[in-house]
Write a protein that holds these residues in place. Structure first.
Motif: not given
Lengths: 124, 278
Positions: B181-210
């Motif tokens: 939720a926080l990652k999508v907030l940063a990508l979508d709301k702050i950095m203004k990436l398109p929603f679909k781009v935010s969702a898949t990019t955030s998913n990739f980042m989640i695994g690496v972060t964890a």
């Protein structure tokens, strides 16, 4: 447009991720079934945190014990395989940027990779 | 409890968590920790370890399918992963110092936020922003496939996004969640990436972060095989079947239900934490 070689590389990465994930889940499942077969009726209490024994937290020892047939170690081996898949993904990114001569992102991918490797090789 | 009972309870709970998590888009990781802590009376540190491993599994499962679709912005992901992974290492250090009740209260608070945030997701599709100097320097601007061909977008406010990602990484490690939720907030709301781009990019980042925190947690002895095995298998089977059924289910009603469930869990985590019952 993306270059054909990059597309091939991305296909390989996608497949490596799928195979890695499947392998990890299968190993975890096998370890789990065997563990329950051996210790299913044993009572466990996790109310207080005491940490895992050494043979379930050291990478080398986990692998060693898993191949000796220790069932909890086999589950941990599955966990190790799972942890390895995102590392492979970042490594693949590094190779792709190296191929594209995008050295700024080779450096950035290398930074992420070294943080992950630091975490994986960390010893208490 | 016997090993059999533990595995059956955790597996069924994780199955439901993964299923609801993928249908609602909130991720199953959010309710794994409460399931273990409230349902099976597990110390929260073990619960965080098991949950993180499940987060890696679902992220890998989803991103192996997305790799070639051209939505995710890998440059943005890698650049911000320098923030999330370092944040995760900081989170590990803090988690080791924090008491179980305090962690429980913090977890409940984050759940409250996620429950509310889920109601105003989905950004607009307007991406007519001028190029940003820093984003241009890091070559982040890109395009994404739409029905009417590739559409360009300009990444904005990188420093703020970077800061939020650092916090997201810390919370991921601290609480054993994906922080999606926080990652999508940063990508979508702050950095203004398109929603679909935010969702898949955030998913990739989640695994690496964890992964950045999971390695250390494994070596610290937070990852117990008997707890982790049913969590991982349950969540992955649940979320894969959720993704299959997604086109046939009205997700809005489900989203409200799940948000309500999370609200109830949040209240219990905070209450029990405050009264030292964790």
């Amino acid at each position: 447009m993306k270059e054909p070689k990059i597309v091939i590389l991305e296909t390989i990465v996608g497949n490596v991720l799928r195979v890695g994930l499947t392998l990890a889940l299968v190993v975890t499942l096998i370890g789990g079934v065997l563990f329950l077969w051996q210790h299913g009726d044993q009572i466990y209490d996790y109310h207080l945190f005491s940490g895992e024994p050494f043979f379930l937290k050291d990478t080398q020892v986990i692998i060693q014990r898993a191949f000796q047939g220790s069932t909890p170690a086999i589950i941990q081996l599955g966990v190790l395989l799972l942890i390895a898949t995102p590392v492979i993904r970042v490594f693949a990114c590094l190779i792709i940027y190296l191929y594209q001569r995008d050295y700024m992102y080779v450096l950035i991918a290398a930074m992420v990779l070294s943080i992950l490797l630091f975490s994986l090789s960390w010893h208490g | 409890m016997t090993a059999y009972e533990i595995v059956i309870i955790i597996f069924s709970g994780s199955l439901i968590a993964g299923f609801l998590g993928s249908l609602s888009g909130l991720g199953g990781g959010l309710i794994i920790v409460p399931l273990l802590v409230l349902g099976v009376n597990v110390d929260i540190h073990y619960a965080i370890g098991a949950s993180l491993i499940a987060v890696i599994a679902t992220s890998t499962g989803a991103s192996s399918a997305y790799v070639r679709e051209g939505f995710s912005n890998i440059r943005v992901a890698l650049l911000l992963e320098t923030a999330t992974t370092i944040g995760a290492l900081v989170g590990v250090v803090i988690a080791a110092q924090m008491s179980a009740p305090l962690l429980s209260i913090l977890f409940g608070t984050i759940l409250l936020y996620c429950s509310f945030a889920s109601f105003y997701a989905n950004g607009s599709d307007d991406h007519a922003f001028p190029p940003d100097k820093i984003a241009t320097f890091f070559k982040l601007n890109s395009y994404y496939p739409t029905a009417s061909g590739n559409k360009p977008y300009q990444v904005q406010h990188l420093p703020w996004g970077y800061l939020v990602m650092f916090i997201a990484g810390g919370l991921s490690a601290l609480l054993g969640i994906g922080s999606g939720a926080l990652k999508v907030l940063a990508l979508d709301k702050i950095m203004k990436l398109p929603f679909k781009v935010s969702a898949t990019t955030s998913n990739f980042m989640i695994g690496v972060t964890a992964t950045a925190s999971a390695g250390i947690y494994l070596h610290l002895g937070y990852i117990d095989p008997l707890l982790t095995m049913p969590v991982v298998l349950g969540v992955i089977i649940g979320s894969l079947s959720g993704a299959r059924l997604l086109p046939y289910i009205k997700t809005n009603t489900l989203k409200y239900l799940f948000a309500g469930l999370i609200l109830a869990i949040a209240a219990q985590m905070i209450y029990k934490g405050l009264h030292g019952m964790i």
